[in-house]
Write a protein that holds these residues in place. Sequence first.
Motif, PDB file in Angstrom:
ATOM      1  N   GLU A  26      -2.768 -53.851 -36.269  1.00 21.62           N
ATOM      2  CA  GLU A  26      -3.469 -52.577 -36.277  1.00 21.62           C
ATOM      3  C   GLU A  26      -2.642 -51.558 -35.512  1.00 21.62           C
ATOM      4  N   ILE A  27      -2.516 -50.370 -36.064  1.00 21.48           N
ATOM      5  CA  ILE A  27      -1.839 -49.272 -35.386  1.00 21.48           C
ATOM      6  C   ILE A  27      -2.874 -48.206 -35.062  1.00 21.48           C
ATOM      7  N   ILE A  28      -2.929 -47.832 -33.790  1.00 19.19           N
ATOM      8  CA  ILE A  28      -3.801 -46.743 -33.349  1.00 19.19           C
ATOM      9  C   ILE A  28      -2.909 -45.521 -33.202  1.00 19.19           C
ATOM     10  N   SER A  29      -3.273 -44.471 -33.890  1.00 16.21           N
ATOM     11  CA  SER A  29      -2.338 -43.384 -34.115  1.00 16.21           C
ATOM     12  C   SER A  29      -3.055 -42.046 -34.069  1.00 16.21           C
ATOM     13  N   SER A  30      -2.264 -40.995 -34.180  1.00 16.78           N
ATOM     14  CA  SER A  30      -2.768 -39.646 -34.400  1.00 16.78           C
ATOM     15  C   SER A  30      -1.933 -39.048 -35.519  1.00 16.78           C
ATOM     16  N   SER A  51      -3.848 -52.198 -40.539  1.00 17.59           N
ATOM     17  CA  SER A  51      -4.986 -51.288 -40.527  1.00 17.59           C
ATOM     18  C   SER A  51      -4.637 -50.119 -39.623  1.00 17.59           C
ATOM     19  N   LEU A  52      -5.164 -48.962 -39.978  1.00 16.80           N
ATOM     20  CA  LEU A  52      -4.830 -47.732 -39.279  1.00 16.80           C
ATOM     21  C   LEU A  52      -6.092 -47.102 -38.718  1.00 16.80           C
ATOM     22  N   LYS A  53      -6.063 -46.846 -37.426  1.00 21.95           N
ATOM     23  CA  LYS A  53      -7.175 -46.148 -36.782  1.00 21.95           C
ATOM     24  C   LYS A  53      -6.612 -44.894 -36.129  1.00 21.95           C
ATOM     25  N   GLU A  54      -7.097 -43.747 -36.535  1.00 23.96           N
ATOM     26  CA  GLU A  54      -6.627 -42.495 -35.973  1.00 23.96           C
ATOM     27  C   GLU A  54      -7.647 -41.951 -34.972  1.00 23.96           C
ATOM     28  N   ILE A  55      -7.120 -41.385 -33.890  1.00 30.38           N
ATOM     29  CA  ILE A  55      -7.973 -40.800 -32.861  1.00 30.38           C
ATOM     30  C   ILE A  55      -7.533 -39.361 -32.628  1.00 30.38           C
ATOM     31  N   SER A  56      -8.371 -38.602 -31.996  1.00 32.77           N
ATOM     32  CA  SER A  56      -8.016 -37.251 -31.581  1.00 32.77           C
ATOM     33  C   SER A  56      -7.438 -37.319 -30.174  1.00 32.77           C
ATOM     34  N   LEU A  57      -6.233 -36.769 -30.009  1.00 37.00           N
ATOM     35  CA  LEU A  57      -5.614 -36.771 -28.692  1.00 37.00           C
ATOM     36  C   LEU A  57      -6.275 -35.772 -27.748  1.00 37.00           C
ATOM     37  N   ASP A  58      -7.107 -34.901 -28.287  1.00 33.39           N
ATOM     38  CA  ASP A  58      -7.846 -33.954 -27.461  1.00 33.39           C
ATOM     39  C   ASP A  58      -9.192 -34.512 -27.002  1.00 33.39           C
TER      40      ASP A  58
END
Length: 251
Positions: A26-30, A51-58
């Motif tokens: 799994e890659i946690i990314s923005s 699997s890709l999980k994107e988060i908000s860096l803000d």
Amino acid sequence: MLEGSVQSGTTAGRDGTDRTEAPEVEIISSSTCPFAQRTRMVLATKGIAFSLKEISLDDKPDWFLKLSPYGKVPVLRHGEKVLWESAVINEYLDEVFPAVPMLPQDPFRRALARIWIDFANVRMVPHVYKFMLRQDQEGQEFQRERLTAAVLFMEHSGLRELSGGPFWMGDRPNLVDFTFFPHVQRFVVLSHYRSFVIPPECTRLLAWIDAMHQTPAVQAMRPSNETLIRNWSKYAHNTGTGVTAREMREA
């Protein structure tokens, strides 16, 4: 989960290549982070299912801050293992998934590749951010000179000496290419906000940029110029509150 989530069996990635089954990756990314873009391009090129999980860096969730001591992306989860820092993650992926090797086999050439990866991280990338963050004309001109010197060194001591092929060390991209490219791609932002231009003598660098744009991984993981210009306005106006912005102001 976003596009790229793994299903059982070999799956096709967004670049059209078959992916090796690896549902535990799994890659946690923005979506607009250049450091995370490095790892996403490596995963795509090596054909590793993930699997890709994107988060908000803000607005970083608490669970993410427990995984990433620096509060940065990318973060890699491989089963129970957790890694951060894109350069380390990419070498780990290359060792654990050896298909489509991303570093030279010869020890000396592999050491040269690591020197250039370090150059990208220490000698080139900081000037991209500092150039954007400086609001005074004198400071901007200083950073323009430093970044131009780094670009000329890449041209004459890097690309022209290391490879007769289109990429940094041969006929196909490796970890050096994927380390440099996301921030070189963001020169479009420097052009927009700071009128930065790659020196015309950098013919190998310009040819390399064209070659990278043709690779499936870059095409699959490439944000639009409009997106980059919009996202990097926070650096252009020195309003960024993220970890990288803070670190570059302090450096």
